[in-house]
Design an enzyme around this catalytic site. Sequence first.
Site, PDB file in Angstrom:
ATOM      1  N   THR A 147      46.816  39.014  43.916  1.00 52.98           N
ATOM      2  CA  THR A 147      47.372  39.513  45.178  1.00 52.98           C
ATOM      3  C   THR A 147      46.284  39.689  46.232  1.00 52.98           C
ATOM      4  O   THR A 147      46.388  39.186  47.331  1.00 52.98           O
ATOM      5  CB  THR A 147      48.073  40.873  44.963  1.00 52.98           C
ATOM      6  OG1 THR A 147      49.085  40.702  43.974  1.00 52.98           O
ATOM      7  CG2 THR A 147      48.700  41.378  46.251  1.00 52.98           C
ATOM      8  N   LEU A 148      45.249  40.423  45.871  1.00 58.33           N
ATOM      9  CA  LEU A 148      44.203  40.758  46.828  1.00 58.33           C
ATOM     10  C   LEU A 148      42.841  40.271  46.338  1.00 58.33           C
ATOM     11  O   LEU A 148      42.541  40.336  45.151  1.00 58.33           O
ATOM     12  CB  LEU A 148      44.123  42.287  47.005  1.00 58.33           C
ATOM     13  CG  LEU A 148      45.297  42.999  47.666  1.00 58.33           C
ATOM     14  CD1 LEU A 148      45.067  44.509  47.659  1.00 58.33           C
ATOM     15  CD2 LEU A 148      45.498  42.515  49.102  1.00 58.33           C
ATOM     16  N   TYR A 167      40.658  37.802  21.670  1.00 61.17           N
ATOM     17  CA  TYR A 167      41.520  36.634  21.850  1.00 61.17           C
ATOM     18  C   TYR A 167      41.162  35.517  20.879  1.00 61.17           C
ATOM     19  O   TYR A 167      40.004  35.302  20.562  1.00 61.17           O
ATOM     20  CB  TYR A 167      41.423  36.122  23.294  1.00 61.17           C
ATOM     21  CG  TYR A 167      42.604  36.525  24.162  1.00 61.17           C
ATOM     22  CD1 TYR A 167      43.233  37.752  23.986  1.00 61.17           C
ATOM     23  CD2 TYR A 167      43.090  35.674  25.156  1.00 61.17           C
ATOM     24  CE1 TYR A 167      44.312  38.116  24.777  1.00 61.17           C
ATOM     25  CE2 TYR A 167      44.165  36.038  25.952  1.00 61.17           C
ATOM     26  CZ  TYR A 167      44.773  37.257  25.757  1.00 61.17           C
ATOM     27  OH  TYR A 167      45.844  37.608  26.550  1.00 61.17           O
ATOM     28  N   GLY A 194      41.937  36.852  30.661  1.00 64.37           N
ATOM     29  CA  GLY A 194      41.644  37.011  32.091  1.00 64.37           C
ATOM     30  C   GLY A 194      40.283  37.686  32.268  1.00 64.37           C
ATOM     31  O   GLY A 194      40.011  38.699  31.626  1.00 64.37           O
ATOM     32  N   VAL A 195      39.463  37.110  33.140  1.00 64.07           N
ATOM     33  CA  VAL A 195      38.103  37.631  33.243  1.00 64.07           C
ATOM     34  C   VAL A 195      38.083  39.044  33.825  1.00 64.07           C
ATOM     35  O   VAL A 195      37.189  39.846  33.517  1.00 64.07           O
ATOM     36  CB  VAL A 195      37.189  36.648  34.020  1.00 64.07           C
ATOM     37  CG1 VAL A 195      37.518  36.632  35.496  1.00 64.07           C
ATOM     38  CG2 VAL A 195      35.723  36.970  33.795  1.00 64.07           C
ATOM     39  N   ASP A 196      39.103  39.400  34.620  1.00 67.97           N
ATOM     40  CA  ASP A 196      39.168  40.783  35.127  1.00 67.97           C
ATOM     41  C   ASP A 196      39.386  41.756  33.965  1.00 67.97           C
ATOM     42  O   ASP A 196      38.825  42.852  33.918  1.00 67.97           O
ATOM     43  CB  ASP A 196      40.231  40.944  36.221  1.00 67.97           C
ATOM     44  CG  ASP A 196      41.635  40.475  35.813  1.00 67.97           C
ATOM     45  OD1 ASP A 196      41.786  39.786  34.781  1.00 67.97           O
ATOM     46  OD2 ASP A 196      42.586  40.806  36.547  1.00 67.97           O
TER      47      ASP A 196
END
Length: 279
Positions: free
Chosen positions: A10-11, A92, A99-101
Site C-alpha cells: 500500500t505505502l 519456510y 516476505g522480506v518485510d
Amino acid sequence: MILDLDIGNTLSKWRLKDSVSSEIRSRGAVWTREEWRPGADIPDLDIVDTVRISSVARRSVLAQTEQLLKDRVGAVHVARSTREALGVTNGYVEPGRLGVDRWMGALAGYQLAGASCTVDCGSAITIDFVLPGGRHLGGYILPGLRLMKESLKLGTRNVAIDPDSEADELLAPGRRTVEAVNHGIYMAAVSAVNRIYSEVCDREGVALPMLVTGGDARVVSRGIRVPHAIWPDMVYAGLEACFPLTAAERAGRMAGAPVPPRPVALEKIRAALAFSMLL
Ligand SMILES: Nc1ncnc2c1ncn2[C@@H]1O[C@H](COP(=O)(O)OP(=O)(O)O)[C@@H](O)[C@H]1O
Ligand SMILES: CC(C)(COP(=O)(O)O)[C@@H](O)C(=O)NCCC(=O)O
Ligand SMILES: [K+]
C-alpha cells in the site's frame, strides 16, 4: 545520510537517518500502487550515501527503484529472505519466498527480545513466530483491515476505523452499514491475533513477547488482550540489523525500539484458551 526504504503493497515508507549521530532526520510515505514514481517520490538523493531497501511490491517497482538509486548513490543494499541470518533460521520450506518485510520483523524481534511474535498490520496482517534459540516457525497471513473492507464492496471503504476508538466500542454490534463493517473486520482481525498467539504459545510451550507494527498497529493494538509493544520502525530495524552502518547500529541498538514486553505466564495463556473453548 542513510536512506531507508520500506516498500509495502500500500505505502512506500522512507526515512533519512544521519550516518554519524544515528538520528532520524525526516520521514515520509507515498502510495505504492499506480502512483509510485521512482525519482519524484523519494527525497533529495544528493545528501544520501547509502540506501537500504525492504520491498514486497511488484518486482518491477523494486527493479526500477534499484536502478534509479544505483545511478545516483554509492551503495544500495537490498534485503532478501535467507535460510539463516543473525541467529534466526527461516521456517519456510523455501526461505526466499517468505516476505522480506516479515523476515525483517522476525530478525528485529529476535534481536530485541530473544524470541517474538511479530504482528505486522499493513495491507495484509502477518503474524510470525520466533522461538528462543532463533527458530522461526513460519506464520499466518490474513487480509489487512483495508483489504477486508474493500472486499465487501459495500461502499464503506472510505470511512476508516477511527484509530482513537476504544476497543469496546469497536466490538459492539454495528447499527449502520459502516459501523457493522468496521466492527466486523476489526473483530476478525483482533480475534485472529489473540487466538493465534495463544494457540502457538500453547503448542510450543512458551509465552512469547509480542511486537506490533504496520499502518494499523495502533488500532489493532487496542483489541489485543496480551502484553505487547508497538514498534513502528520494526522493518527498518531489521534493515539496521542486516546492514549496520552507524556506530549505534554496530553496537546492536535499533532506532525506536520499545522496551521488550514481558509476556504473561504460559499457564495464564493456557487457562484463558481453555476457558474460551468452554463458551
Ligand atoms: N494515513 C494512512 N494512509 C494510508 N493507510 C493508512 C494510513 N493510516 C493507516 N493506514 C492503514 O495502514 C495500512 C497500510 O499500512 P502499511 O503497514 O504501510 O502497509 P504496507 O506495508 O502493506 O504498505 C492501510 O491498508 C490502512 O489500513
Ligand atoms: C504477506 C505480504 C503480502 C505482506 O505485505 P504487506 O502487507 O506488508 O504489504 C508480504 O510479506 C509478501 O508478499 N509475502 C510473500 C508471501 C509470503 O510471505 O509467504
Ligand atoms: K504486513
